[in-house]
Design an enzyme around this catalytic site. Structure first.
Site, short mmCIF file in Angstrom:
data_model
loop_
_atom_site.label_atom_id
_atom_site.label_comp_id
_atom_site.label_asym_id
_atom_site.label_seq_id
_atom_site.Cartn_x
_atom_site.Cartn_y
_atom_site.Cartn_z
N ARG A 19 2.99 2.39 0.95
CA ARG A 19 3.42 2.79 0.10
C ARG A 19 2.84 2.33 -1.72
NH1 ARG A 19 4.22 4.10 4.21
NH2 ARG A 19 5.80 4.07 5.90
N ARG A 57 7.54 -2.89 8.39
CA ARG A 57 8.17 -2.23 9.51
C ARG A 57 7.69 -1.42 9.12
NH1 ARG A 57 12.77 -1.84 5.92
NH2 ARG A 57 13.96 -3.58 6.72
N ASP A 58 7.09 -0.86 7.90
CA ASP A 58 6.88 0.27 7.16
C ASP A 58 5.19 0.89 7.78
OD1 ASP A 58 8.61 0.85 5.58
OD2 ASP A 58 7.87 0.73 3.92
N TRP A 109 16.66 -1.68 9.76
CA TRP A 109 15.53 -0.57 8.92
C TRP A 109 16.45 0.77 7.75
CZ3 TRP A 109 17.17 4.06 7.88
CH2 TRP A 109 16.42 5.52 7.20
N ASP A 128 17.14 -0.09 4.41
CA ASP A 128 17.11 -0.96 3.04
C ASP A 128 18.38 -0.93 2.45
OD1 ASP A 128 14.82 -2.05 2.78
OD2 ASP A 128 14.12 -0.02 2.24
N GLN A 167 10.81 11.52 2.03
CA GLN A 167 11.38 10.48 1.87
C GLN A 167 12.58 11.23 2.25
OE1 GLN A 167 13.51 7.46 -0.25
NE2 GLN A 167 11.96 6.45 0.46
N THR A 217 5.28 7.93 3.50
CA THR A 217 7.00 7.76 3.91
C THR A 217 6.55 7.65 5.16
OG1 THR A 217 8.51 8.90 4.84
CG2 THR A 217 6.83 10.68 3.65
O1 IFM Z 1 13.39 1.77 6.81
C1 IFM Z 1 13.19 1.78 4.80
C2 IFM Z 1 12.00 1.54 4.61
O2 IFM Z 1 11.04 0.26 4.54
C3 IFM Z 1 11.30 2.04 3.63
N1 IFM Z 1 11.87 3.03 2.87
C4 IFM Z 1 13.09 3.28 3.29
C5 IFM Z 1 13.96 3.29 4.81
C6 IFM Z 1 15.35 3.92 5.22
O3 IFM Z 1 15.88 2.11 4.03
#
Ligand code: IFM
Length: 805
Positions: free
Chosen positions: A342, A358-359, A495, A497, A693, A712
């Protein structure tokens, strides 16, 4: 309204109307040198880091003229001038014709105005850390033309983005430019900070030109643009004369002017090169571009590389949208998110100087079917960012040093890690993403030994362990943090946020992930004859399943349970009573019974679906939020507060596919597919070739508008939903399960897949017009049992015929 079209053959998106509703971008470069460019040549570049290596400026969140890689052309007979991209000068579109071809790591912008054709190719040569703009100008009129051509870039004064923007009392006074060797501007930065072994000091950037002689130059931004002017009418261009003034204690730029004459039909070529190099190296690089054919060879090399990568998986279906996305744009976007995480886009300013755990682990999934070994390298890296307690570091710094990192102390905002990264504590889900990612890698590669590789844990003194042990630890992390209902605690977030369920609150989404992880681990444990662990898993999974069973609420799974025992997402709730992710993950995890799966997915369709995809929750929070429902800060039906969160569409496609619902799976693909919005671009606004996103939903006056382009998690989840789900390609260590879930109306489709060095030509016959169900498979003429192709039966090239019915 349509602004362009897909060119599948050339793997390009072609923009024929440059007045797109937003700048439509492309990515050039690789981790060592990043560059983004819009269809009108706006954009910026950086070396290694968007935060600390910023080379050229960009104005984020700007509705006004943007900085870019601009080439201006001036007719010296009548003083008219324009740019080789429609913007920034912006000539009337009834006189100015242009075409932008965004390709895989290159962009070509062609234009014709006033009898002059231009074609500019922008790219970063493969494996190099500078960029090239090659402009060809052709006189398409019948008279001789006297032109001045100006190449222009606005340098940053400081590579740190934030410093360059805000600390002007410092950054304005550390650069100066000089004109060197007759063909280049050199920007000198902090030049009195010590000399290197070659006698050169500070940092230097260059902007040079070969192909035509430089007539004049300018290194001072204010001199080039002029007071009270913008990129659309620089004084130097208007006057036809770069001032030869260099900056000193002011903003710098690179501007090179070349005065040329073009006979009718004649073409002249200009090659501009921009990078961060000390002058002698800059001179040598420029010298190389004097060789004829170099640019064409480099562009070919880029195409060969990227087209080669993309050709590892190709579909030929009745849907152009599906073909364009899966064969080219979704695939290329997956590589871009894999590379850039990102870090930097037109929305991300580059300040996030690391990988979200996680991303990144999810991003890896998007390229596994295209380049499993590239994926494996990143998986190893992410395993080295796992803490020995099993959790993932929420943010993995770009300069991550495994075995030497600090890590979050749960809920201590003042820990060293929290201070360094801004992340005070662990997320509930981070390390659980390793399971689907590693299982996909094992299947695609067949590399069973990967599980025995030894990888260091992130923290000082954390030691090391095999990948198999890392995975066990990820499960342990969740099991040691269960709430009072025996489900994983929500911790700082899962997941989502914006969902803070708390240290004791529990998340059904994470519970489904854990349930899935246990299935994966059981298979691995069986293979390793790890009987004690199998027994442990059986018991733990049974208990988890019992807990999840209690989360079923008539026709849906709830989203979680708060610290205080209050349910989130109960059917009776006035707001947020229906959530998307628990439904799709109840299916993906293989927890939901057939009846629950059917009901839950029907509820999704009835309650959450819209013309642009399924909403994340419904109704959005307005009056009934709780403290941990952070999404309330967003407008209704926006982002996590009931927006169509695009990443979740991929899981939805996968879940419907796993259920064999090909029509539904494809319906969700199409609703959320950028390509399907190509002729409604004024609604979507964002590029019709990349996922974003989220998309605004019903309560927004701009329903259907998408946001946060390119970087994303949507790229990888939709790719997985389509490849594993719709196409039904599900490899495991022993071979390949083929289980397509397609629209019943399709007559069939074809796939070309490279699998462990072998070529698979798969033809799926759906003359029965079913949505799923394999009646028969033949491999090179031999009938197989079931829908499984054993890897050991594969030849170098294989013809696989699949009959649905
Ligand atoms: O899962 C998250 C991700 O880590 C960052 N963007 C938003 C997503 C959902 O909240």
């Amino acid at each position: 309204m349509q602004y362009g079209h897909f060119d599948l053959e050339n793997k390009e998106y072609v923009i024929t109307n440059p007045a797109t509703p937003a700048p439509w971008a492309n990515y050039l470069g690789d981790p060592e040198y990043g560059a983004m460019i819009s269809n009108n040549a706006a954009g910026y570049s950086f070396v290694k880091s968007g935060a600390n290596g910023r080379l050229s400026r960009f104005r984020f969140n700007s509705e006004m003229a943007l900085p870019g890689r601009y080439i201006y052309i001036r007719d010296n007979d009548n003083a008219d001038y324009w740019s080789a991209s429609w913007q920034p000068v912006g000539k009337p579109l009834d006189q100015y014709k242009s075409e932008c071809r965004h390709g895989t790591a290159y962009t070509v912008i062609s234009a014709e105005y006033s009898g002059i054709k231009s074609e500019t190719t922008y790219y970063v040569p493969y494996g190099k850390t500078y960029e090239v703009w090659r402009a060809k100008l052709t006189n398409s009129s019948d008279k001789e033309r006297k032109l001045s051509v100006f190449g222009f870039i606005e340098f940053t004064n400081e590579p740190n983005y934030e410093q360059d923007q805000v600390n002007l009392q410092y950054t304005l006074f550390i650069t100066r430019t000089s004109f060197e060797g007759g063909n280049r501007i050199i920007q000198h930065m902090n030049e009195n900070t010590g000399f290197d072994e070659n006698g050169y000091n500070g940092q230097e950037r260059f902007f040079g030109m070969v192909g035509q002689p430089v007539t004049a130059s300018c290194g001072s931004l204010s001199d080039f643009i002029g007071p009270y002017r913008t990129f659309s009418n620089p004084i130097a261009v208007e006057n036809g004369k770069c001032s030869n003034v260099m900056n000193y204690n002011s903003n710098s730029c690179g501007a090179l002017q070349s005065d040329i004459t073009l006979a009718p039909g004649e073409t002249k070529e200009f090659i501009f090169v921009l990078g961060e190099r000390k002058d002698p190296e800059a001179a040598a690089i420029l010298e190389e571009y004097k060789a004829a054919g170099k640019v064409d060879a480099e562009v070919k090399q880029l195409k060969d590389y990227w087209h080669g990568q993309l050709s590892n998986f190709r579909v030929d279906t009745p849907s152009d949208e599906f073909n364009n996305m899966i064969n080219v744009w979704n695939a290329y976007q997956c590589f871009i998110t894999f590379i850039w995480s990102r870090a930097a886009s037109f929305v991300y300013c580059g300040l996030r100087n690391g990988y979200g755990y996680r991303d990144t682990v999810q991003d890896i999934q998007g390229i596994i079917h295209l380049d499993p070994e590239m994926a494996a390298e990143k998986i190893r890296f992410m395993l080295s960012a796992q803490v020995s307690n099993g959790g993932g570091l929420p943010l993995v710094k770009f300069d991550h040093n495994a075995g030497h990192e600090t890590c979050p102390d749960e809920n201590d905002e003042h820990s060293v890690y929290a201070k360094e990264t801004g992340h005070p504590s662990y997320r509930a889900d981070d390390a659980l993403w390793l399971f689907p990612t590693i299982v996909k890698y094992l299947g695609e590669s067949g590399n069973k030994g990967f599980l025995d590789e030894v990888i260091t844990y992130a923290e000082e003194g954390g030691g090391k362990a095999t990948v198999y042990e890392h995975l066990k630890n990820a499960i342990r992390f969740s099991m040691e943090r269960l709430g009072s209902h025996d489900m994983p605690a929500g911790l700082h977030a899962d997941w989502n946020d914006c969902l803070r369920l708390g240290a004791q609150g529990e998340s059904t989404f994470v519970a489904f992930q854990l349930y899935y992880a246990m299935n994966v681990m059981r298979d691995m444990a069986k293979d390793k004859n790890d009987t004690d662990y199998i027994a442990y898993l059986d018991g733990a999974q049974k208990k988890l399943g019992d807990a999840l069973e209690k989360c079923w609420d008539e026709d849906r799974f709830i989203r979680g349970i708060r610290d205080n025992g209050v349910i989130v997402g109960a059917k009776k709730d006035p707001e947020a009573n229906m959530w998307l992710n628990p439904q799709s993950w109840s299916v993906i995890s293989r927890f939901a019974s057939d009846e629950q799966a059917e009901k839950a997915m029907n509820s999704v369709h009835d309650i959450l679906n819209t013309p642009y995809g399924a909403k994340l929750l419904e109704p959005p929070y307005k009056y009934h939020h709780f403290k941990g429902a952070l999404m309330q800060v967003f407008n209704l039906d926006t982002k996590e507060n009931g927006g169509i969160f695009s990443q979740s569409q991929g899981w939805l496609i996968l879940a419907e596919s796993l259920l064999g619902h090909g029509d539904r799976a494809f319906e969700y693909f199409l609703e959320s597919s950028p390509a399907a919005m190509n002729d409604k671009a004024e609604i979507r606004v964002m590029e019709p070739y990349v996922h974003g996103q989220f998309t605004e939903s019903k309560a927004s006056p701009y329903e259907g508008r998408s946001h946060v382009h390119w970087l994303t998690g949507t790229a990888s989840t939709v790719m997985v939903g389509c490849v594993e789900g719709i196409c039904g390609m599900r490899p495991d260590l022993g071979g390949l399960t083929i289980a397509p879930s397609i629209p019943a109306k399709w007559d069939g489709f074809r796939i070309e897949k490279n699998f462990r060095g072998k070529k698979l030509n798969i033809a799926v016959d759906n003359s029965a017009h079913v949505q799923s169900g394999v009646k028969e498979i033949t491999l090179n003429g031999e009938k197989l049992t079931g829908n499984y192709v054993p890897a050991d039966k594969l030849k170098d090239v294989n013809e696989i015929k699949v009959v649905l019915g």
